[in-house]
Design an enzyme around this catalytic site. Structure first.
Site, mmCIF file in Angstrom:
data_model
loop_
_atom_site.group_PDB
_atom_site.id
_atom_site.type_symbol
_atom_site.label_atom_id
_atom_site.label_comp_id
_atom_site.label_asym_id
_atom_site.label_seq_id
_atom_site.Cartn_x
_atom_site.Cartn_y
_atom_site.Cartn_z
ATOM 1 N N ASP A 1 10.285 2.195 -0.408
ATOM 2 C CA ASP A 1 9.689 0.867 -0.289
ATOM 3 C C ASP A 1 10.774 -0.183 -0.579
ATOM 4 O O ASP A 1 11.776 0.129 -1.229
ATOM 5 C CB ASP A 1 8.536 0.783 -1.299
ATOM 6 C CG ASP A 1 7.885 -0.583 -1.309
ATOM 7 O OD1 ASP A 1 7.700 -1.169 -0.228
ATOM 8 O OD2 ASP A 1 7.539 -1.050 -2.417
ATOM 9 N N ASP B 1 10.162 -4.183 -1.168
ATOM 10 C CA ASP B 1 9.828 -5.251 -2.113
ATOM 11 C C ASP B 1 9.396 -4.639 -3.454
ATOM 12 O O ASP B 1 8.518 -3.788 -3.509
ATOM 13 C CB ASP B 1 8.708 -6.121 -1.537
ATOM 14 C CG ASP B 1 8.785 -7.557 -2.042
ATOM 15 O OD1 ASP B 1 9.570 -7.811 -2.986
ATOM 16 O OD2 ASP B 1 8.075 -8.413 -1.509
ATOM 17 N N ASP C 1 6.896 0.867 -5.745
ATOM 18 C CA ASP C 1 6.532 0.129 -6.958
ATOM 19 C C ASP C 1 5.032 -0.096 -7.065
ATOM 20 O O ASP C 1 4.571 -0.722 -8.011
ATOM 21 C CB ASP C 1 7.234 -1.239 -6.983
ATOM 22 C CG ASP C 1 6.644 -2.214 -5.966
ATOM 23 O OD1 ASP C 1 6.404 -1.778 -4.816
ATOM 24 O OD2 ASP C 1 6.399 -3.371 -6.317
HETATM 25 MG MG MG Z 1 6.609 -2.760 -2.931
#
Ligand code: MG
Length: 257
Positions: free
Chosen positions: A8, A10, A204
């Site tokens: 991922d 961001d 995240d």
């Molecule tokens: Mg993310």
């Protein structure tokens, strides 16, 4: 056995416009050691080139081949579902490009699919038209269901909100193609040429990256440099294989390799 990573962006590589410390070194190590990886992003607005440029500004040099977006998954899914598919699109560059590349015709009336992505340029009039098309039988696809961060000044409404608006107006549930949908989780793995047991997800967000990875049987690494907070993890019925403060703390090779 070879191994590879779906990563991922961001909250993992950058936070807004800021590089997360050590992310450049982590990606550099993957490149140096020929470890297959692709960035996997739910953002359907940007093209792959946009993503490459953003990473370059942060000091990470990769190619478009290193980017897999929910727009790509959506285009491939529509192409797989229907030959000569037609779609009415509420979305922007990345999504329009991918649909075009997968042979989907973009139309303004009587589409087979209504496709929703992130965007700030479509009007309520266009939303109304999409609602009418769905009520007339078009299938409703959304590129993802990422929630709004609910912070003032955030420049992205959160596609969960626009999806919910159309669901409410039509009484139909959207089919989601982006993370954690198995559609994107599986396409991204196949894109890298990996088997299930060879695949690790780094993200995240529990609801997208980690849930998607767990459901697919991939190994999962949660980084705490983004959305997920350690004190909230007990609320989830699933857990990642590894939790680290950031990608800087990931030791290669991974212990399950
Ligand atoms: Mg993310």
């Amino acid at each position: 056995m070879k191994h590879g990573l779906l990563i991922d962006m961001d909250g993992v590589i950058y936070s807004g416009e800021t590089l997360i410390e050590g992310a450049d070194k982590f990606i550099g190590d993957l490149l140096k050691n020929d470890i297959p990886f692709t960035f996997m992003t739910n953002n359907s607005q940007r093209t792959r080139l946009d993503a490459v440029r953003k990473l370059k500004l942060l000091g990470i040099e990769v190619t478009e081949n290193h980017i897999y977006t929910s727009a790509m998954a959506t285009g491939k899914f529509l192409g797989d579902q229907s030959a000569q598919a037609t779609a009415y699109v509420l979305g922007e560059g990345g999504l329009l490009t991918s649909l075009h590349e997968n042979g989907i015709s973009l139309v303004n009336s009587d589409p087979e699919f209504v496709v929703l992505g992130e965007g700030r340029n479509f009007t309520l009039e266009m939303v109304q038209r999409a609602v009418d098309m769905i009520l007339a039988g078009a299938k409703f696809i959304t590129t993802n269901r990422d929630p709004s961060p609910k912070k003032p000044g955030w420049n992205n409404l959160g596609i969960a909100a626009t999806t919910a608006m159309i669901e409410e107006a039509t009484g139909r549930k959207a089919f989601v193609t982006g993370k954690p949908s198995p559609v994107m989780m599986r396409y991204a793995r196949k894109y890298l040429g990996l088997e299930t047991a060879e695949t690790t997800v780094v993200g995240d967000t529990m609801e997208t990256d980690i849930q998607g990875g767990v459901q697919m049987g991939y190994k999962t690494i949660l980084v705490l440099s983004g959305i997920a907070k350690k004190e909230d993890l007990s609320q989830y019925a699933f857990k990642p294989d590894l939790i680290v403060s950031s990608v800087d703390q990931i030791e290669l090779p991974l212990k399950w390799w």
